[in-house]
Scaffold this active site. Structure first.
Site, PDB file in Angstrom:
ATOM      1  N   SER A 148       0.866  -1.168   0.000  1.00  0.00           N
ATOM      2  CA  SER A 148       0.000   0.000   0.000  1.00  0.00           C
ATOM      3  C   SER A 148       0.906   1.223   0.000  1.00  0.00           C
ATOM      4  O   SER A 148       1.705   1.405   0.922  1.00  0.00           O
ATOM      5  CB  SER A 148      -0.871  -0.035   1.262  1.00  0.00           C
ATOM      6  OG  SER A 148      -1.609   1.158   1.405  1.00  0.00           O
ATOM      7  N   LYS A 173      -1.187  -1.079  -4.314  1.00  0.00           N
ATOM      8  CA  LYS A 173      -2.371  -0.273  -3.968  1.00  0.00           C
ATOM      9  C   LYS A 173      -1.941   1.173  -3.809  1.00  0.00           C
ATOM     10  O   LYS A 173      -1.019   1.481  -3.058  1.00  0.00           O
ATOM     11  CB  LYS A 173      -2.969  -0.839  -2.680  1.00  0.00           C
ATOM     12  CG  LYS A 173      -3.826   0.094  -1.856  1.00  0.00           C
ATOM     13  CD  LYS A 173      -4.541  -0.706  -0.775  1.00  0.00           C
ATOM     14  CE  LYS A 173      -4.704   0.062   0.521  1.00  0.00           C
ATOM     15  NZ  LYS A 173      -5.313  -0.769   1.579  1.00  0.00           N
ATOM     16  N   LYS A 175      -2.931   5.012  -2.780  1.00  0.00           N
ATOM     17  CA  LYS A 175      -3.878   5.840  -2.034  1.00  0.00           C
ATOM     18  C   LYS A 175      -4.288   7.011  -2.914  1.00  0.00           C
ATOM     19  O   LYS A 175      -3.421   7.642  -3.557  1.00  0.00           O
ATOM     20  CB  LYS A 175      -3.226   6.341  -0.744  1.00  0.00           C
ATOM     21  CG  LYS A 175      -2.973   5.222   0.268  1.00  0.00           C
ATOM     22  CD  LYS A 175      -4.277   4.750   0.882  1.00  0.00           C
ATOM     23  CE  LYS A 175      -4.026   3.718   1.989  1.00  0.00           C
ATOM     24  NZ  LYS A 175      -5.265   3.328   2.663  1.00  0.00           N
ATOM     25  N   ASP A 200      -7.187   3.066  -3.167  1.00  0.00           N
ATOM     26  CA  ASP A 200      -7.903   3.136  -1.888  1.00  0.00           C
ATOM     27  C   ASP A 200      -8.135   4.603  -1.560  1.00  0.00           C
ATOM     28  O   ASP A 200      -7.182   5.368  -1.388  1.00  0.00           O
ATOM     29  CB  ASP A 200      -7.067   2.466  -0.784  1.00  0.00           C
ATOM     30  CG  ASP A 200      -7.795   2.397   0.552  1.00  0.00           C
ATOM     31  OD1 ASP A 200      -8.943   2.890   0.643  1.00  0.00           O
ATOM     32  OD2 ASP A 200      -7.218   1.840   1.509  1.00  0.00           O
ATOM     33  N   GLY A 302      -3.997  -4.049   6.287  1.00  0.00           N
ATOM     34  CA  GLY A 302      -3.003  -3.785   7.325  1.00  0.00           C
ATOM     35  C   GLY A 302      -3.255  -2.440   7.968  1.00  0.00           C
ATOM     36  O   GLY A 302      -3.960  -1.590   7.415  1.00  0.00           O
TER      37      GLY A 302
END
Ligand code: OSB
Ligand code: MG
Length: 380
Positions: A148, A173, A175, A200, A302
């Site tokens: 992430s 991923k 943000k 995300d 996480g």
């Protein structure tokens, strides 16, 4: 098939004889920015439960401020210290599900209660001499992992994507937030045409942004994680009906019941399971099974955990419906030194499952003492 049915364990119940709660503060190697703000350090409650010669450990995943979900570190420490832990000392539980019944009257506070529930799973598995994954019903000695990546300048993010793909991470991923979305996604997809990319939004958009999400259908994203409000399953169902890319829910799913509503209304075609967010392993496993019944894949999220929470996440991720790479990446990406002795490092996008009873990790007590504050004992 090995018998993991809880009822069949003909053993005396485990008595929780003592508990220890402390606050741990670890600086982050790289600051982590998401739609709601930037984290420079990780502050978390660490709980140890004791029974006879055995010890179980877990960490709380709530944040200092209620900006991801409603729980806070200070609130959780007060609730655990004043209410939950004093009420557990001297009590006996045959298995972790019995603990769930003890907590059933309480509303919310899933992350605080998960801290106790997870520590008890570890304690119980260790008392049986079995790995946590075995008592949870998982198997295999490694799991697929992704990363992430926080919000930052586009060029730097492209460099970080390349570095992590080179290391073998199986999914990236990104943000996103309003003003930091389309240009980044376009650049990332152009540079990495075949990578498994996801985004995300941490609840930073509304249905008024539908046009943007329709545009994202052109970029072959694996899924869009939590685009809309943290407490709004309905609007995610509306959005899913308007776009082709699967919606993945994170913040919205705090319970099995909420997950059922999301799955029944087609608000989530992928489910992010965070053990802490959903109240512990029992609930995580029930959500895992429910999603499987809907043929919806799950993956393990996480919360920038230390090796303690990371090990719990890894064991859970060995259950069969964890069909997408999790966020449980190498500990060294987060911390220059971890509070456990074992090094939880992925290689080629695979994270090995720590071996031995329980979570398989051991506290590094000397280092832990240097990063701990406010140590409280309960019971003997
Ligand atoms: O939404 O998944 C999230 C971290 C803090 C709060 C929320 C989230 C995250 C992450 C980090 O994405 C995942 C990790 O690397 O641990
Ligand atoms: Mg998320």
């Amino acid at each position: 098939m090995s018998d993991t049915s809880l009822a069949s364990q003909a053993r005396p119940p485990l008595v929780i004889e003592a508990a220890e709660l402390r606050l741990v503060r670890l600086p982050l190697v790289t600051p982590f920015t998401i739609a709601t703000g930037t984290m420079h350090e990780k502050l978390f409650p660490l709980l140890r439960l004791f029974s006879g010669d055995h010890e179980g450990v877990a960490e709380g995943v709530m944040d200092p401020l209620p900006d991801y979900l409603a729980e806070t570190t200070a609130g959780a420490v007060a609730f655990l210290s004043d209410v939950v832990l004093p009420g557990l000392i001297g009590k006996a539980f045959a298995n972790p599900n019995a603990l769930d019944r003890h907590f059933a009257p309480w509303r919310g506070n899933r992350m605080a209660l998960a801290t106790v529930e997870m520590a008890f799973w570890d304690l119980w598995a260790r008392s049986l001499g079995l790995p946590l994954q075995t008592v949870l019903g998982g198997e295999g000695d490694a799991i697929d992992v992704g990363v992430s990546l926080g919000i930052g300048p586009i060029n730097g993010t492209l460099d970080r994507i390349r570095a992590h793909l080179d290391q073998g991470y199986k999914r990236i991923k990104l943000k996103i937030m309003p003003g930091h979305d389309l240009a980044l996604i376009r650049a990332a997809r152009e540079a990495f045409p075949d990578a498994h990319l996801t985004v995300d939004a941490n609840s930073s958009y509304t249905l008024a942004d539908t046009a943007l999400f329709r545009t994202l259908d052109d970029f072959n994203l694996d899924y869009i994680e939590q685009p809309l409000a943290w407490d709004d399953i309905h609007d995610h169902a509306v959005l899913q009906a308007r776009v082709k890319t699967p919606i993945c829910l994170d913040e919205c799913l705090g319970t099995v019941a909420q997950t059922r509503k999301a799955l029944q209304s087609d608000a989530a075609r992928v489910v992010n399971i965070k053990v802490g967010r959903v109240g512990g392993h029992s609930s995580a496993r029930a959500i895992h099974d429910l999603a499987a019944a809907f043929d919806v894949p799950v993956w393990c999220g996480g919360m920038l955990e230390s090796g303690v929470g990371r090990a719990h996440n890894i064991h859970l991720s060995t259950l069969p419906n964890f069909r997408k790479p999790g966020d449980t990446s190498s500990a060294s990406r987060y911390f220059s030194r971890d509070i456990v002795v074992e090094r939880l490092e992925a290689a080629g996008g695979r994270m090995p499952v720590p071996k031995g009873p329980g979570t398989g990790v051991t506290l590094d007590h000397d280092f832990l003492a240097t990063v701990s504050a406010d140590v409280r004992r309960f019971g003997a």
